[in-house]
Design a protein around this motif. Structure first.
Motif, PDB file in Angstrom:
ATOM      1  N   ALA A   2       3.994  -2.289  -9.739  1.00 17.51           N
ATOM      2  CA  ALA A   2       4.766  -1.283  -9.007  1.00 17.51           C
ATOM      3  C   ALA A   2       3.869  -0.543  -8.018  1.00 17.51           C
ATOM      4  CB  ALA A   2       5.404  -0.292  -9.979  1.00 17.51           C
ATOM      5  N   LEU A   3       2.638  -0.268  -8.438  1.00 15.39           N
ATOM      6  CA  LEU A   3       1.672   0.429  -7.589  1.00 15.39           C
ATOM      7  C   LEU A   3       1.351  -0.394  -6.339  1.00 15.39           C
ATOM      8  CD1 LEU A   3      -0.110   2.999  -7.568  1.00 15.39           C
ATOM      9  CD2 LEU A   3      -1.900   1.630  -8.657  1.00 15.39           C
ATOM     10  N   ALA A   4       1.287  -1.721  -6.506  1.00 18.80           N
ATOM     11  CA  ALA A   4       0.957  -2.594  -5.376  1.00 18.80           C
ATOM     12  C   ALA A   4       2.094  -2.689  -4.365  1.00 18.80           C
ATOM     13  CB  ALA A   4       0.614  -3.993  -5.886  1.00 18.80           C
ATOM     14  N   ILE A   5       3.305  -2.353  -4.800  1.00 14.85           N
ATOM     15  CA  ILE A   5       4.474  -2.513  -3.932  1.00 14.85           C
ATOM     16  C   ILE A   5       4.671  -1.320  -2.994  1.00 14.85           C
ATOM     17  CG2 ILE A   5       7.017  -2.594  -4.001  1.00 14.85           C
ATOM     18  CD1 ILE A   5       6.697  -4.440  -6.448  1.00 14.85           C
ATOM     19  N   VAL A   6       4.256  -0.127  -3.428  1.00  8.18           N
ATOM     20  CA  VAL A   6       4.502   1.061  -2.603  1.00  8.18           C
ATOM     21  C   VAL A   6       3.409   1.219  -1.550  1.00  8.18           C
ATOM     22  CG1 VAL A   6       5.679   2.208  -4.512  1.00  8.18           C
ATOM     23  CG2 VAL A   6       3.260   2.644  -4.140  1.00  8.18           C
ATOM     24  N   ASP A   7       3.693   2.073  -0.567  1.00 10.52           N
ATOM     25  CA  ASP A   7       2.783   2.303   0.556  1.00 10.52           C
ATOM     26  C   ASP A   7       1.510   2.998   0.072  1.00 10.52           C
ATOM     27  OD1 ASP A   7       1.518   2.910   2.885  1.00 10.52           O
ATOM     28  OD2 ASP A   7       3.266   3.811   3.870  1.00 10.52           O
ATOM     29  N   PRO A   8       0.324   2.372   0.257  1.00  9.15           N
ATOM     30  CA  PRO A   8      -0.921   2.984  -0.209  1.00  9.15           C
ATOM     31  C   PRO A   8      -1.299   4.255   0.538  1.00  9.15           C
ATOM     32  CG  PRO A   8      -1.383   1.010   1.078  1.00  9.15           C
ATOM     33  CD  PRO A   8       0.111   1.053   0.867  1.00  9.15           C
TER      34      PRO A   8
END
Length: 201
Positions: free
Chosen positions: A94-100
């Motif tokens: 999920a962390l990899a999917i959102v805008d960093p």
């Protein structure tokens, strides 16, 4: 891609990871390698999933899970061993999917992703505990095969149709909550029956 679609994809992937973490990682990486899954710029961090080492480990884990998940009681042992692995894996996906570039959104995604994976894992493990009370092995294999097909199908839908991902996530939450509720009632009926002549109460 709007915020609703991003949250929907993150939620769907996290929930499916609670069922089949290794399969989610491998299927996503394979789709990216074959260019079947075009990755938008803001999802570039998912590129690590198409790394040969990551795909190889995920494939090995998916294969091991495929067989372990179809053997009565071995599936419950496998689920127990993955009580921490699946939620952490779901949270990282999920962390990899959102805008960093949005730290607040990343924290929210990590927490919600981990919670969603843990909820799905709990529903799966509880349902399997109930299925394992049946002496015949057919039910176990049928349920496991259904999970395999559903995971791949819903994962493909979430990536292919981002606008529908939020609906898929909502459906999975309802499904998992229903599984937990049914498993709780069945387990209570099987193992906590009142002695004859003594009313439940």
């Amino acid at each position: 891609m709007g915020i609703i679609e991003i949250i929907g994809i993150a939620g769907s992937v996290s929930l499916l990871s609670g069922w089949r973490l290794y399969l989610c990682v491998f299927a996503t990486g394979l789709a990216m390698r074959l260019d079947a899954l075009p990755v938008p710029e803001h999802l570039a961090s998912l590129g690590v999933l198409e790394n040969p080492w990551v795909m190889g480990i995920a494939a090995f884990g998916a294969l091991a899970e495929f067989f372990a998940d179809k053997v009565m009681w071995l599936d419950s042992l496998w689920d127990t061993l993955h009580t921490l692995v699946r939620p952490v894996g779901g949270a990282l996906l999920a962390l990899a999917i959102v805008d960093p570039s949005d730290p607040a959104m990343q924290v929210i995604a990590f927490l919600l992703g981990g919670g969603a994976s843990f909820l799905a894992h709990g529903g799966k493990a509880s349902a399997r505990a109930v299925v394992n009370t049946s002496p015949e092995p057919v039910s176990n294999v049928a349920v496991s095969a259904t999970e395999d097909v559903a995971t791949i199908g819903l994962l493909w839908l979430a990536y292919e149709y981002p606008f529908a991902a939020a609906g898929i996530a909502a459906f999975l939450i309802v499904l998992v909550t229903g599984l937990l509720w049914m498993a709780q009632r069945i387990i209570k009926r099987l193992f906590f029956r009142s002695p004859k002549g003594v009313p439940e109460g």
